[in-house]
Motif scaffolding. Structure first.
Motif, PDB file in Angstrom:
ATOM      1  N   UNK A  16      17.116  90.127  26.500  1.00 59.25           N
ATOM      2  CA  UNK A  16      18.203  90.222  25.891  1.00 59.25           C
ATOM      3  C   UNK A  16      17.795  89.710  24.581  1.00 59.25           C
ATOM      4  N   UNK A  17      18.971  89.906  23.036  1.00 58.28           N
ATOM      5  CA  UNK A  17      19.206  89.878  21.857  1.00 58.28           C
ATOM      6  C   UNK A  17      19.597  88.052  22.287  1.00 58.28           C
ATOM      7  N   UNK A  18      20.049  87.701  23.142  1.00 59.29           N
ATOM      8  CA  UNK A  18      21.386  86.266  23.095  1.00 59.29           C
ATOM      9  C   UNK A  18      20.684  85.383  23.665  1.00 59.29           C
ATOM     10  N   UNK A  19      19.277  85.623  23.723  1.00 63.45           N
ATOM     11  CA  UNK A  19      17.873  84.895  24.074  1.00 63.45           C
ATOM     12  C   UNK A  19      16.286  85.311  23.606  1.00 63.45           C
ATOM     13  N   UNK A  20      16.540  85.756  22.287  1.00 62.85           N
ATOM     14  CA  UNK A  20      16.120  85.343  21.242  1.00 62.85           C
ATOM     15  C   UNK A  20      15.418  84.369  20.540  1.00 62.85           C
ATOM     16  N   UNK A  30       6.843  88.020  18.506  1.00 61.92           N
ATOM     17  CA  UNK A  30       8.108  88.799  18.480  1.00 61.92           C
ATOM     18  C   UNK A  30       8.607  88.688  19.760  1.00 61.92           C
ATOM     19  N   UNK A  31       9.828  89.438  19.674  1.00 65.46           N
ATOM     20  CA  UNK A  31      10.946  89.341  21.060  1.00 65.46           C
ATOM     21  C   UNK A  31      11.359  91.062  20.664  1.00 65.46           C
ATOM     22  N   UNK A  32      11.499  91.123  22.229  1.00 64.27           N
ATOM     23  CA  UNK A  32      11.877  92.722  22.039  1.00 64.27           C
ATOM     24  C   UNK A  32      12.649  92.725  23.545  1.00 64.27           C
ATOM     25  N   UNK A  33      14.353  93.614  22.648  1.00 72.47           N
ATOM     26  CA  UNK A  33      15.272  93.096  23.262  1.00 72.47           C
ATOM     27  C   UNK A  33      15.390  94.391  24.113  1.00 72.47           C
ATOM     28  N   UNK A  34      14.888  93.929  25.641  1.00 72.56           N
ATOM     29  CA  UNK A  34      15.285  95.008  26.607  1.00 72.56           C
ATOM     30  C   UNK A  34      16.373  95.802  27.122  1.00 72.56           C
TER      31      UNK A  34
END
Length: 91
Positions: A16-20, A30-34
């Motif tokens: 989730x974005x809060x854990x990027x 890279x980070x993907x918000x599921x």
């Protein structure tokens, strides 16, 4: 993630974005918000996937592998992983 980075891999993490920030600190390029994207819709041709969730996530992760790619399951009781569990992915 850190071991993959040590050996020069490009790493994509999903959370989730809060854990990027955590993913970045662990070495993800890279980070993907599921919540916003299905990983199988935005990631492809992976050499290896490390799956810590199992079940439906495993089935979806198999779709991101390139031909001959591998999936490594790190779950407790990965029931429902289906035919892909413990096998090399061959597309």
């Amino acid at each position: 993630m850190q071991i993959a980075k040590y050996f020069g891999a490009s790493v994509i993490g999903t959370a989730s974005a809060e854990n990027h920030d955590f993913l970045r600190n662990m070495g993800a390029d890279e980070q993907i918000d599921y919540h916003d994207f299905k990983v199988e819709d935005v990631v492809m041709d992976m050499d290896i996937v490390f799956d810590s969730l199992g079940e439906e996530n495993t089935r979806r992760s198999l779709q991101t592998l390139k031909d001959g790619g591998k999936i490594s399951l790190h779950t407790w009781g990965c029931q429902g992983a289906g035919a892909g569990a413990g096998k090399r992915a061959q597309h």
